[in-house]
Design an enzyme around this catalytic site. Structure first.
Site, mmCIF file in Angstrom:
data_model
loop_
_atom_site.group_PDB
_atom_site.id
_atom_site.type_symbol
_atom_site.label_atom_id
_atom_site.label_comp_id
_atom_site.label_asym_id
_atom_site.label_seq_id
_atom_site.Cartn_x
_atom_site.Cartn_y
_atom_site.Cartn_z
ATOM 1 N N HIS A 181 42.291 48.155 -48.477
ATOM 2 C CA HIS A 181 42.668 47.550 -49.762
ATOM 3 C C HIS A 181 43.173 46.128 -49.554
ATOM 4 C CE1 HIS A 181 42.974 51.192 -52.647
ATOM 5 N NE2 HIS A 181 41.938 51.273 -51.859
ATOM 6 N N TYR A 225 50.328 49.468 -60.140
ATOM 7 C CA TYR A 225 51.758 49.716 -60.349
ATOM 8 C C TYR A 225 52.083 49.195 -61.756
ATOM 9 C CZ TYR A 225 52.467 50.485 -55.289
ATOM 10 O OH TYR A 225 52.421 50.970 -54.006
ATOM 11 N N PRO A 250 59.599 55.801 -52.754
ATOM 12 C CA PRO A 250 58.214 55.543 -52.333
ATOM 13 C C PRO A 250 57.537 54.334 -52.992
ATOM 14 C CG PRO A 250 58.340 57.557 -53.648
ATOM 15 C CD PRO A 250 59.736 57.101 -53.442
ATOM 16 N N LYS A 298 56.657 52.536 -47.858
ATOM 17 C CA LYS A 298 57.163 52.144 -46.535
ATOM 18 C C LYS A 298 57.533 53.288 -45.596
ATOM 19 C CE LYS A 298 56.789 47.821 -46.513
ATOM 20 N NZ LYS A 298 55.328 47.950 -46.436
ATOM 21 N N TYR A 344 54.793 44.084 -48.532
ATOM 22 C CA TYR A 344 53.943 45.256 -48.753
ATOM 23 C C TYR A 344 53.039 45.506 -47.544
ATOM 24 C CZ TYR A 344 51.446 48.751 -51.531
ATOM 25 O OH TYR A 344 50.927 49.931 -52.008
HETATM 26 P P1 RFL Z 1 58.773 64.427 -42.121
HETATM 27 O O1 RFL Z 1 57.374 64.130 -42.548
HETATM 28 O O2 RFL Z 1 59.735 64.896 -43.149
HETATM 29 O O3 RFL Z 1 58.658 65.490 -40.957
HETATM 30 C C1 RFL Z 1 59.799 66.169 -40.451
HETATM 31 C C2 RFL Z 1 59.329 67.458 -39.834
HETATM 32 O O4 RFL Z 1 60.429 68.119 -39.227
HETATM 33 C C3 RFL Z 1 60.337 69.500 -39.513
HETATM 34 N N1 RFL Z 1 61.693 70.077 -39.388
HETATM 35 C C4 RFL Z 1 62.068 70.899 -38.382
HETATM 36 N N2 RFL Z 1 61.396 71.377 -37.331
HETATM 37 C C5 RFL Z 1 62.067 72.210 -36.477
HETATM 38 N N3 RFL Z 1 63.363 72.584 -36.672
HETATM 39 C C6 RFL Z 1 64.079 72.116 -37.718
HETATM 40 N N4 RFL Z 1 65.357 72.478 -37.886
HETATM 41 C C7 RFL Z 1 63.426 71.222 -38.631
HETATM 42 N N5 RFL Z 1 63.813 70.601 -39.766
HETATM 43 C C8 RFL Z 1 62.755 69.911 -40.208
HETATM 44 C C9 RFL Z 1 59.771 69.551 -40.910
HETATM 45 O O5 RFL Z 1 59.173 70.804 -41.206
HETATM 46 C C10 RFL Z 1 58.758 68.416 -40.860
HETATM 47 O O6 RFL Z 1 57.481 68.857 -40.449
HETATM 48 O O7 RFL Z 1 59.440 63.165 -41.417
HETATM 49 P P2 RFL Z 1 58.795 62.018 -40.501
HETATM 50 O O8 RFL Z 1 57.913 62.604 -39.441
HETATM 51 O O9 RFL Z 1 59.901 61.125 -40.108
HETATM 52 O O10 RFL Z 1 57.778 61.244 -41.476
HETATM 53 C C11 RFL Z 1 58.258 60.509 -42.570
HETATM 54 C C12 RFL Z 1 57.231 60.505 -43.701
HETATM 55 O O11 RFL Z 1 56.822 61.823 -43.970
HETATM 56 C C13 RFL Z 1 57.790 59.854 -44.985
HETATM 57 O O12 RFL Z 1 58.541 58.713 -44.667
HETATM 58 C C14 RFL Z 1 56.672 59.423 -45.953
HETATM 59 O O13 RFL Z 1 55.966 60.526 -46.436
HETATM 60 C C15 RFL Z 1 57.276 58.643 -47.139
HETATM 61 N N6 RFL Z 1 56.286 58.308 -48.153
HETATM 62 C C16 RFL Z 1 55.418 57.219 -48.013
HETATM 63 N N7 RFL Z 1 55.469 56.471 -46.889
HETATM 64 C C17 RFL Z 1 54.589 55.447 -46.707
HETATM 65 O O14 RFL Z 1 54.657 54.786 -45.682
HETATM 66 N N8 RFL Z 1 53.630 55.129 -47.623
HETATM 67 C C18 RFL Z 1 53.505 55.830 -48.780
HETATM 68 O O15 RFL Z 1 52.592 55.549 -49.568
HETATM 69 C C19 RFL Z 1 54.453 56.902 -49.021
HETATM 70 N N9 RFL Z 1 54.364 57.644 -50.134
HETATM 71 C C20 RFL Z 1 56.161 59.076 -49.310
HETATM 72 C C21 RFL Z 1 55.183 58.720 -50.282
HETATM 73 C C22 RFL Z 1 56.974 60.183 -49.501
HETATM 74 C C23 RFL Z 1 56.839 60.918 -50.645
HETATM 75 N N10 RFL Z 1 57.703 62.021 -50.782
HETATM 76 C C24 RFL Z 1 57.281 63.331 -51.009
HETATM 77 C C25 RFL Z 1 59.090 61.863 -50.431
HETATM 78 C C26 RFL Z 1 55.035 59.453 -51.413
HETATM 79 C C27 RFL Z 1 55.851 60.543 -51.615
HETATM 80 C C28 RFL Z 1 55.645 61.280 -52.873
HETATM 81 C C1 PHB Z 2 50.345 57.439 -52.586
HETATM 82 O O1 PHB Z 2 49.121 57.199 -52.576
HETATM 83 O O2 PHB Z 2 50.796 58.584 -52.480
HETATM 84 C C2 PHB Z 2 51.295 56.315 -52.748
HETATM 85 C C3 PHB Z 2 50.828 55.015 -52.746
HETATM 86 C C4 PHB Z 2 51.707 53.965 -52.920
HETATM 87 C C5 PHB Z 2 53.054 54.213 -53.093
HETATM 88 C C6 PHB Z 2 53.527 55.528 -53.080
HETATM 89 C C7 PHB Z 2 52.652 56.577 -52.916
HETATM 90 O O3 PHB Z 2 53.908 53.180 -53.282
#
Ligand code: RFL
Ligand code: PHB
Length: 396
Positions: A72, A201, A295, A299, A387
């Site tokens: 993108h 957005y 989100p 990041k 971004y």
């Molecule tokens: P995670 O992915 O939460 O993984 C942690 C893992 O640890 C396990 N765990 C355990 N395992 C053993 N024993 C225990 N006691 C444990 N407790 C927990 C869990 O089961 C899990 O598998 O953390 P990690 O690896 O640091 O990764 C971080 C990312 O997942 C998170 O920052 C992103 O998803 C945030 N995020 C986005 N980030 C981006 O860079 N770009 C995006 O577009 C973006 N969109 C988003 C997002 C997060 C979202 N949500 C749901 C908060 C969109 C959404 C909707």
């Molecule tokens: C997504 O595709 O899930 C997404 C993209 C951009 C954002 C947050 C989530 O800022």
């Protein structure tokens, strides 16, 4: 059992760290509480910075990403019924982002680790970390119905925001800086082609909306909703109608999203949080275990990847030279990037959402800032640079 690096959590940060360490010849064990299918299907991030793509490629996890990732070159901002584009390469000297779902990153990393990496145990629930301030920390977990212990040289908390490792640091040795927001996101996944080939957005009187995608056939869409919203109050037609209203353009009155079957629906709270320092003795925190962002700035996953790159480099340096210098610098090195991303995520969030307590004055300020980004290449470049993300250098 003993290993050099015990990694708690098999999300993106734990899995990528294990791969980077494997490639550097350092052994590790990953303990993940959930089963493989659950971890592979958890819907989350969608946007990868160029630096994250480069790291995944260098780690050997770039093949499917190169074939299926969607590059993108910008995003669209909508407000006041009109839209304008922020052109990333033009504003940042050629940088861009890639749409490739976190679910796919996780699948690719799991497949690699199971093929030739160190142990990756699913349904291994970590209960406690002991001796983090000694030379021989240990991880206590249950697996196959039995209590087990893994001793390590280093323990890495990659267990996300709800994990246990942050709390394993004595309260007197950590500070958490936190902010909650007075709104949440309702997110849906739909078998419908994205409306447009870039992310949209939108600021609107009814609140924020985001149109993202997972593929040319699958849309990922978000709506700002009040905290504690029950997804059951949002039947599919209501979601689509609200998306149409919030994304509406004055110049295209008939403009509508392409609708299709909704395959997932959930509500996500919005929070900013940073715990400092990201280290206690031989326990290091990485990714969401140490910091989360709302989100809106895309990041979280990128920060998680940056943390483990810094950590893998520091562990390798320690192994090669015997020097703990880079490990000692780990927290400060990561926190510089983390706070920049915290600020950007906060700015995007507060510029685009309707705070239920906000006045007409506050709304005018938001619209003025959006108009400024539309009118000024300097203001647009500030957004674009943040971004697409900071490059990962030797120092960061
Ligand atoms: P995670 O992915 O939460 O993984 C942690 C893992 O640890 C396990 N765990 C355990 N395992 C053993 N024993 C225990 N006691 C444990 N407790 C927990 C869990 O089961 C899990 O598998 O953390 P990690 O690896 O640091 O990764 C971080 C990312 O997942 C998170 O920052 C992103 O998803 C945030 N995020 C986005 N980030 C981006 O860079 N770009 C995006 O577009 C973006 N969109 C988003 C997002 C997060 C979202 N949500 C749901 C908060 C969109 C959404 C909707
Ligand atoms: C997504 O595709 O899930 C997404 C993209 C951009 C954002 C947050 C989530 O800022």
């Amino acid at each position: 059992m003993h290993t050099t690096v015990g990694i708690i959590g098999g999300g993106p940060s734990g899995l990528l760290l294990a791969r980077l360490l494997h490639n550097a010849g350092i052994d590790s064990v990953v303990l993940e509480r959930r089963d493989r299918a659950y971890v592979e299907q958890r819907q989350r991030a969608g946007i990868l910075e160029q630096a994250t793509v480069d790291v995944l490629r260098a780690a050997g996890a770039g093949a499917r990403l190169a074939a299926e990732g969607l590059i993108h070159d910008g995003i669209e901002l909508r407000h006041d019924g009109r839209s304008h584009r922020v052109d990333f390469p033009a504003l940042t000297g050629g940088r861009r982002v890639t749409v490739y779902a976190q679910t796919e990153v996780v699948k690719d990393l799991i497949a690699l680790q199971l093929a030739d990496g160190g142990p990756l145990l699913f349904e291994a629930d970590v209960r406690a970390v002991a001796g983090a301030d000694t030379d021989r920390p240990s991880i206590h977990y249950s697996h196959d119905g039995r209590d087990q212990t893994l001793t390590c040289d280093y323990v890495i908390g990659c267990d996300g925001y709800h994990g246990i490792t942050r709390a394993a640091v004595p309260e007197s040795s950590r500070t958490t800086y936190e902010r909650t927001y007075p709104y949440s996101w309702l997110g849906i996944l739909a078998d419908a082609p994205p409306v447009y080939d870039e992310l949209i957005y939108a600021h609107s009187a009814q609140g924020f909306a985001l149109a993202s995608m997972r593929s040319p056939y699958v849309s990922r869409l978000y709506l700002q909703v009040p905290n504690a919203t029950d997804p059951a109050d949002w039947p599919d037609e209501r979601v689509w109608d609200e998306l149409d209203a919030r994304l509406a353009l004055a110049a295209e009155p008939g403009w509508r999203l392409k609708r299709g079957p909704v395959t997932q629906k959930s509500v996500l709270p919005m929070r900013s949080s940073v715990t400092e320092p990201m280290r206690y003795g031989r326990l290091f925190l990485a990714g969401d275990a140490a910091h989360i962002v709302p989100p809106t700035g895309a990041k979280g996953l990128n920060l998680a990847a940056a943390d483990v790159v810094v950590l893998a480099r520091a562990l390798e340096h320690q192994r090669r030279t015997g020097s703990a210098d880079l490990l000692d610098a780990y927290s400060d090195t990561c926190l510089r990037r983390v706070w920049r991303a915290e600020h950007f995520s906060y700015s995007m969030t507060t510029m685009l959402h309707a705070d239920p307590a906000q006045s007409a004055f506050d709304t005018k300020l938001q619209l003025s800032q959006l108009a400024r980004i539309e009118a000024s290449a300097h203001a647009a470049a500030e957004l674009a640079e943040n971004y697409v993300g900071l490059p990962l250098t030797q120092e960061s």
